[in-house]
Design an enzyme around this catalytic site. Structure first.
Site, mmCIF file in Angstrom:
data_model
loop_
_atom_site.group_PDB
_atom_site.id
_atom_site.type_symbol
_atom_site.label_atom_id
_atom_site.label_comp_id
_atom_site.label_asym_id
_atom_site.label_seq_id
_atom_site.Cartn_x
_atom_site.Cartn_y
_atom_site.Cartn_z
ATOM 1 N N ASP A 1 -13.110 -2.474 -0.321
ATOM 2 C CA ASP A 1 -12.684 -3.776 -0.877
ATOM 3 C C ASP A 1 -13.626 -4.266 -1.986
ATOM 4 O O ASP A 1 -13.180 -4.735 -3.026
ATOM 5 C CB ASP A 1 -12.621 -4.838 0.227
ATOM 6 C CG ASP A 1 -11.407 -4.657 1.127
ATOM 7 O OD1 ASP A 1 -10.397 -4.093 0.668
ATOM 8 O OD2 ASP A 1 -11.470 -5.085 2.291
ATOM 9 N N LYS B 1 -9.939 -5.149 10.729
ATOM 10 C CA LYS B 1 -11.067 -4.533 10.007
ATOM 11 C C LYS B 1 -12.365 -4.529 10.817
ATOM 12 O O LYS B 1 -13.198 -3.647 10.648
ATOM 13 C CB LYS B 1 -11.306 -5.244 8.671
ATOM 14 C CG LYS B 1 -10.200 -4.981 7.649
ATOM 15 C CD LYS B 1 -10.504 -5.664 6.322
ATOM 16 C CE LYS B 1 -9.306 -5.554 5.395
ATOM 17 N NZ LYS B 1 -9.562 -6.158 4.077
ATOM 18 N N SER C 1 0.803 -1.227 0.000
ATOM 19 C CA SER C 1 0.000 0.000 0.000
ATOM 20 C C SER C 1 0.841 1.284 0.000
ATOM 21 O O SER C 1 0.495 2.232 -0.714
ATOM 22 C CB SER C 1 -0.974 -0.015 1.178
ATOM 23 O OG SER C 1 -1.940 -1.025 0.966
ATOM 24 N N MET D 1 -8.318 -13.917 -4.495
ATOM 25 C CA MET D 1 -8.160 -12.620 -3.840
ATOM 26 C C MET D 1 -6.757 -12.435 -3.251
ATOM 27 O O MET D 1 -6.381 -11.337 -2.885
ATOM 28 C CB MET D 1 -9.235 -12.429 -2.761
ATOM 29 C CG MET D 1 -10.588 -12.094 -3.416
ATOM 30 S SD MET D 1 -11.993 -12.102 -2.288
ATOM 31 C CE MET D 1 -11.505 -10.900 -1.078
#
Ligand code: ATR
Length: 268
Positions: free
Chosen positions: A102, A66, A17, A214
């Site tokens: 997401d 999360k 990221s 994913m």
């Protein structure tokens, strides 16, 4: 002062990221810094408190925080509510706003980058953990019928039950997949991390099918299986990572970066 952002996770050392956001910032001429921060497993809320006190503008949240991020927000978007998880925080006017990019990232990667149209297609989602739960509503909203397969059927059933009355979502055992065919199979299990393949039968893919893992960063047993089984398109989740980052960047900076050169650079 340069605006500051971060991604918070545990572990976080290998996160892509910071590089992705640095490339977005260069491309769009934004003065900002973005770093990776490892929070202790029992120290997520304290880390967020510190970042807010230091004037950070927002952050991304990744595994395993999360759900904690979701619980911490003062305001939640509908996407965050649907996923019951938050991957993007915005610190604004003394409040924490939370959303989840997401699902948007997955749909953008599939439709825009891979050129695969989703409407009216039959999808099979493998797994019923946090990763699967985070993309189920977006897939459903994109017009797909979704089967969820999981070793532990109860978990898949609990996810499917959230859609009661809203549309076609079924929970299935892996053994019950024999003879069924899908346009899209998404691996949202953590099997790839362990070099394992979910117990999938032969003949799962319809002509033109997309197999999407994913995970990213390596060829998983699921991707190898899909190639052998003749899936028309086989993809890892790197495009999803870049697209979810672009959506967060847009929410923070009001500018949409062009993801294509960034994805191309990460692939080289
Ligand atoms: P995440 O938040 O990444 O989804 P998780 O909540 O621990 O992580 O969920 C992991 C998922 O991967 C689960 O659906 C798990 O299946 P079970 O619930 O039946 O355990 C699935 N999983 C992990 N390893 C797997 C394997 N080798 N084959 C099939 N499914 C696997």
């Amino acid at each position: 002062m340069t605006d500051r952002y971060a991604v918070i996770g545990n572990p976080i050392a290998h996160s892509k990221s910071p590089l992705i956001h640095q490339l977005f910032a260069e491309q769009t001429g934004q003065a900002m810094r973005y770093e990776a921060i490892e929070a202790p497993l029992d120290g997520f809320a304290a880390t967020i408190r510190r970042l807010r006190a230091e004037g950070y503008k927002g952050c991304n949240v990744t595994v395993p925080f999360k759900f904690e991020a979701y619980a911490l927000c003062d305001q939640l978007s509908s996407r965050a509510r649907e996923a019951k998880a938050v991957n993007t925080l915005i610190f604004r006017d003394g409040e924490i706003l939370g959303t989840n990019t997401d699902g948007t990232g997955l749909l953008a990667d599939i439709e825009k980058n891979l050129g695969f149209k989703l409407m009216w297609k039959d999808a099979l989602l493998l797994g019923a953990g946090g990763a699967a739960a985070g993309v189920l509503w977006p897939l459903f909203n994109a017009g797909l019928g979704v089967d969820i397969a999981n070793r532990t059927l109860d978990k898949a059933q609990a996810l499917a039950d959230e859609f009661k009355g809203a549309g076609t979502v079924y929970a299935r055992k892996y053994e019950d997949l024999t003879g069924r065919k899908y346009d899209l199979v998404i691996n949202a299990t953590s099997s790839g991390l362990k070099g394992e393949l979910p117990p999938l039968p032969d003949g799962l893919f319809k002509p033109g099918a997309l197999a999407y893992d994913m995970m990213y960063g390596r060829e998983t047993p699921f991707m190898a299986y899909a190639r052998k089984q003749g899936a028309a398109i086989v993809s890892d989740g790197l495009g999803m990572l870049v697209e979810q980052a672009a959506e967060a960047f847009y929410l923070w900076r009001d500018i949409r970066p062009d993801t294509r050169p960034v994805l191309a650079k990460l692939r080289t």
